[in-house]
Design a protein around this motif. Structure first.
Motif, PDB file in Angstrom:
ATOM      1  N   ILE A  15       0.843  -1.200   0.000  1.00 38.78           N
ATOM      2  CA  ILE A  15       0.000   0.000   0.000  1.00 38.78           C
ATOM      3  C   ILE A  15       0.878   1.250   0.000  1.00 38.78           C
ATOM      4  CG2 ILE A  15      -1.813   1.271   1.214  1.00 38.78           C
ATOM      5  CD1 ILE A  15      -2.652  -1.320   2.524  1.00 38.78           C
ATOM      6  N   GLU A  16       0.506   2.223  -0.833  1.00 42.36           N
ATOM      7  CA  GLU A  16       1.187   3.515  -0.870  1.00 42.36           C
ATOM      8  C   GLU A  16       0.144   4.628  -0.822  1.00 42.36           C
ATOM      9  OE1 GLU A  16       4.725   3.995  -3.497  1.00 42.36           O
ATOM     10  OE2 GLU A  16       4.103   2.069  -4.332  1.00 42.36           O
ATOM     11  N   GLY A  17       0.567   5.812  -0.357  1.00 45.09           N
ATOM     12  CA  GLY A  17      -0.315   6.968  -0.325  1.00 45.09           C
ATOM     13  C   GLY A  17      -1.487   6.786   0.611  1.00 45.09           C
ATOM     14  N   ASN A  18      -2.645   7.282   0.190  1.00 44.30           N
ATOM     15  CA  ASN A  18      -3.827   7.299   1.051  1.00 44.30           C
ATOM     16  C   ASN A  18      -4.806   6.149   0.781  1.00 44.30           C
ATOM     17  OD1 ASN A  18      -3.012   9.653   2.425  1.00 44.30           O
ATOM     18  ND2 ASN A  18      -3.757  10.919   0.729  1.00 44.30           N
ATOM     19  N   GLU A  19      -4.383   5.183  -0.018  1.00 45.76           N
ATOM     20  CA  GLU A  19      -5.243   4.032  -0.268  1.00 45.76           C
ATOM     21  C   GLU A  19      -5.490   3.277   1.041  1.00 45.76           C
ATOM     22  OE1 GLU A  19      -6.954   3.038  -2.671  1.00 45.76           O
ATOM     23  OE2 GLU A  19      -6.097   3.731  -4.572  1.00 45.76           O
ATOM     24  N   THR A  20      -6.692   2.788   1.179  1.00 47.60           N
ATOM     25  CA  THR A  20      -7.067   2.011   2.367  1.00 47.60           C
ATOM     26  C   THR A  20      -7.725   0.703   1.923  1.00 47.60           C
ATOM     27  OG1 THR A  20      -7.411   4.017   3.681  1.00 47.60           O
ATOM     28  CG2 THR A  20      -8.436   1.996   4.479  1.00 47.60           C
ATOM     29  N   LEU A  21      -7.314  -0.363   2.545  1.00 44.04           N
ATOM     30  CA  LEU A  21      -7.823  -1.697   2.222  1.00 44.04           C
ATOM     31  C   LEU A  21      -8.474  -2.261   3.483  1.00 44.04           C
ATOM     32  CD1 LEU A  21      -7.526  -3.801  -0.206  1.00 44.04           C
ATOM     33  CD2 LEU A  21      -5.596  -4.724   1.062  1.00 44.04           C
ATOM     34  N   TRP A  22      -9.657  -2.869   3.340  1.00 50.29           N
ATOM     35  CA  TRP A  22     -10.316  -3.390   4.542  1.00 50.29           C
ATOM     36  C   TRP A  22     -11.103  -4.663   4.273  1.00 50.29           C
ATOM     37  CZ3 TRP A  22     -12.194   0.721   1.785  1.00 50.29           C
ATOM     38  CH2 TRP A  22     -13.548   0.680   1.387  1.00 50.29           C
ATOM     39  N   ASP A  23     -11.374  -5.353   5.380  1.00 52.15           N
ATOM     40  CA  ASP A  23     -12.107  -6.625   5.349  1.00 52.15           C
ATOM     41  C   ASP A  23     -11.531  -7.593   4.317  1.00 52.15           C
ATOM     42  OD1 ASP A  23     -13.667  -5.833   7.405  1.00 52.15           O
ATOM     43  OD2 ASP A  23     -15.428  -5.334   6.210  1.00 52.15           O
ATOM     44  N   VAL A  24     -10.216  -7.797   4.439  1.00 48.81           N
ATOM     45  CA  VAL A  24      -9.524  -8.737   3.566  1.00 48.81           C
ATOM     46  C   VAL A  24      -9.635 -10.136   4.174  1.00 48.81           C
ATOM     47  CG1 VAL A  24      -7.376  -9.255   2.359  1.00 48.81           C
ATOM     48  CG2 VAL A  24      -7.892  -6.899   3.035  1.00 48.81           C
ATOM     49  N   GLY A  25     -10.044 -11.109   3.391  1.00 45.75           N
ATOM     50  CA  GLY A  25     -10.177 -12.473   3.886  1.00 45.75           C
ATOM     51  C   GLY A  25     -10.473 -13.423   2.739  1.00 45.75           C
ATOM     52  N   PHE A  26     -10.684 -14.671   3.067  1.00 48.26           N
ATOM     53  CA  PHE A  26     -10.934 -15.657   2.015  1.00 48.26           C
ATOM     54  C   PHE A  26     -11.920 -16.713   2.494  1.00 48.26           C
ATOM     55  CE2 PHE A  26      -7.319 -17.268   4.429  1.00 48.26           C
ATOM     56  CZ  PHE A  26      -7.670 -18.589   4.642  1.00 48.26           C
ATOM     57  N   ARG A  27     -12.511 -17.384   1.523  1.00 51.48           N
ATOM     58  CA  ARG A  27     -13.372 -18.539   1.783  1.00 51.48           C
ATOM     59  C   ARG A  27     -12.866 -19.672   0.913  1.00 51.48           C
ATOM     60  NH1 ARG A  27     -19.658 -17.089   1.714  1.00 51.48           N
ATOM     61  NH2 ARG A  27     -19.707 -19.168   2.654  1.00 51.48           N
ATOM     62  N   GLU A  28     -12.503 -20.771   1.549  1.00 50.81           N
ATOM     63  CA  GLU A  28     -11.939 -21.910   0.831  1.00 50.81           C
ATOM     64  C   GLU A  28     -13.038 -22.864   0.388  1.00 50.81           C
ATOM     65  OE1 GLU A  28      -8.353 -25.214   1.442  1.00 50.81           O
ATOM     66  OE2 GLU A  28      -9.112 -24.047   3.141  1.00 50.81           O
ATOM     67  N   MET A  29     -12.884 -23.431  -0.822  1.00 51.31           N
ATOM     68  CA  MET A  29     -13.809 -24.443  -1.301  1.00 51.31           C
ATOM     69  C   MET A  29     -13.461 -25.770  -0.640  1.00 51.31           C
ATOM     70  SD  MET A  29     -15.760 -22.740  -3.278  1.00 51.31           S
ATOM     71  CE  MET A  29     -16.694 -24.064  -4.049  1.00 51.31           C
ATOM     72  N   VAL A  30     -14.403 -26.329   0.120  1.00 50.85           N
ATOM     73  CA  VAL A  30     -14.137 -27.555   0.879  1.00 50.85           C
ATOM     74  C   VAL A  30     -15.307 -28.518   0.737  1.00 50.85           C
ATOM     75  CG1 VAL A  30     -12.651 -26.400   2.566  1.00 50.85           C
ATOM     76  CG2 VAL A  30     -15.127 -26.529   2.975  1.00 50.85           C
TER      77      VAL A  30
END
Length: 312
Positions: free
Chosen positions: A293-308
């Motif tokens: 990440i650079e500057g004022n970018e914001t990332l949120w609620d990062v996650g994953f769902r696995e196929m099982v």
């Protein structure tokens, strides 16, 4: 009724029903009118799913594919009853002859552009014939024809439900579904440490109030920030994330997501709108995730769902 007369009636019914099925296989649903629009042969050799037992919601609101799957089986049950009534044959010999016949018909469908060669249809049609043969063996045990017909009809229904139940269970066993959501901050980075990013707090992006639930990633006062996580070489998963630039900050910055050295997302402020972006990426396999990440970018609620599988 004389035996020869009965045989003639059964033979006539068989011929009529065969012509009826052939009509649906080659000419129903406007197939002939669509021939000129098809330019390639369609051959589907690998079945993509088992016939499944519809649930209550499916029975109340059945889809077209529910009707097609059910019809592909039910429509061929009569052949398993009529053919053994005409000719003495074993189950194995009957099924071999039937499957070869269906393979020929499916091939003709594909070559004439009046349909496609679909192994799913071959399996479902053959199941119908096998159910019919089983119902014939269970039903025709007395000299009373009407009693035999009634017993065969009941046997067909019971066997059909049994086959649907077995294949429904097989479908559940061998079909993958999305597992629970796993927030990326619950994992550890490549050094074994837990990097949680910032604590979730309210954001305002594009005039919209955003309430992160799991995590927030930004530069935290630095020029550039990098987060690296080990996913554990997971296969078939969906990565979810949101990003944007808060309204109170200058519209500049960039985000890059890299999976096992391959760049899956690279976006800068100039390339995106002012509203929050919601993304989903399918990953056949993933071991290491790197967020830059650079500057004022914001990332949120990062996650994953696995196929099982459900038994996982």
């Amino acid at each position: 009724m004389h035996l020869k007369q009965q045989r003639k009636i059964i033979f006539a019914i068989t011929i009529f029903y065969t012509l009826f099925i052939l009509y649906f296989l080659f000419f129903a649903f406007g197939r002939a009118g669509k021939v000129d629009q098809i330019t390639e042969y369609t051959f589907i050799f690998l079945p993509d799913s088992f016939f499944r037992l519809p649930g209550l919601s499916d029975l109340l609101h059945p889809t077209l594919m529910d009707f097609v799957g059910f019809g592909n089986i039910a429509a061929f049950i009569p052949f398993g009853i009529l053919i053994p009534l005409l000719y003495r044959t074993s189950f194995v010999r009957f099924m071999i002859s039937f499957i070869l016949s269906i393979l020929v018909l499916e091939t003709i469908q594909a070559l004439t552009f009046l349909g496609s060669f679909d192994m799913n249809d071959v399996i479902q049609n053959s199941l119908g014939a096998a159910i019919g043969f089983g119902a014939y063996k269970l039903g025709f045990r007395t000299k009373n024809n009407w009693r035999n017909i009634a017993a065969t009809g009941i046997s067909s229904v019971v066997l059909m439900l049994g086959v649907c139940g077995v294949f429904g269970m097989l479908d559940q066993v061998f079909t993958k579904e999305m597992g629970p959501f796993v927030a990326i901050n619950d994992l550890k980075d490549s050094t074994g440490k837990t990097l949680t990013g910032s604590k979730p707090s309210s954001l305002k992006i594009g005039g919209q109030d955003v309430e992160p639930q799991y995590n927030v990633y930004n530069i935290e006062g630095k020029k550039k920030e990098t987060y690296t996580y080990t996913l554990g070489n997971k296969g078939e998963l969906y990565l979810f994330f949101n990003y944007g630039i808060p309204d109170q900050k200058d519209f500049q910055g960039s985000i890059k997501l890299t999976i096992d050295g391959h760049e899956f997302l690279s976006v800068s402020a100039e390339d995106q709108g002012h509203e929050p972006a919601v993304n989903e990426i399918f990953l056949p396999q993933a071991d290491e995730l790197t967020i830059t990440i650079e500057g004022n970018e914001t990332l949120w609620d990062v996650g994953f769902r696995e196929m099982v599988y459900f038994w996982n």
